[in-house]
Design an enzyme around this catalytic site. Sequence first.
Site, PDB file in Angstrom:
ATOM      1  CE1 TYR A 108      -3.329   2.673  -0.075  1.00 60.09           C
ATOM      2  CE2 TYR A 108      -3.926   2.133   2.178  1.00 60.09           C
ATOM      3  CZ  TYR A 108      -4.135   2.872   1.016  1.00 60.09           C
ATOM      4  OH  TYR A 108      -5.138   3.789   0.968  1.00 60.09           O
ATOM      5  CD  GLU A 112      -1.891   5.054  -6.659  1.00 63.82           C
ATOM      6  OE1 GLU A 112      -2.559   5.980  -6.146  1.00 63.82           O
ATOM      7  OE2 GLU A 112      -2.193   3.848  -6.531  1.00 63.82           O
TER       8      GLU A 112
END
Length: 241
Positions: free
Chosen positions: A163, A170
């Site tokens: 995660y 991103e």
Amino acid sequence: MASTEEDGPAEEKEQPKKKPIGTFATAWLTLYNIAMTAGWLVLAIAMIRFYMEKGTHKGLYHSLQKTLKFFQTFALLELVHCAVGIVHTSVLVTAAQVCSRIFMVWFITNSIKQIQNEESVLLFLVVWTVTEITRYSFYTFNLLNHLPYFIKWARYNFFIVLYPVGVLGELLTIYAALPYVHRTGMYSLRLPNRYNVSFDYYYFLLVVMCSYIPLFPQLYFHMLRQRRKVLHGEVIVEKEE
């Protein structure tokens, strides 16, 4: 933000209070999750083969973008699953998870070809691929009432590393896109215009990046609580506000 989607849209049977779904719905969800597992496995194999043949990640996104865009966009069906009630997950939560991925694919990486060879793109692609293979295989075996412990363990442990790494990938990708967006004014609407509305995509991306600050800790700690409940049988009592 949806690097792992650990509590994402799909059928889980760990909450017995939920009303069971029908046979047709179960069959459809099983086929859907098998297809998505296979799709992300194809992407994983394609990435491995590309790197073994080329010895570099440059050109990787271009080589697999059609498959990536198809399967990531196909995930919009999960909104339908929630809307019709065959999956017991909030439509809004599902929309945020699915649409954030689609946004990264279509409106960042696909739209700005200059950043497609960034290492950050490789970073989130690897994270997404491992996450989705784990997630969809978990849902598939769960629907078949034959869930191997390793799959269950992987789903509730891999996210601890994946995660934050995916989120980093991103954010770095959006950051790399900023100079191109600022220079070209893409997706921006300047005044004066007939709509009398102004929109600056550059500042929109800055807002998107800032939104990770409050959202990431909430989602991450929620997944940690889910991990304790599922793997260790802890009873999680949510505080009333």
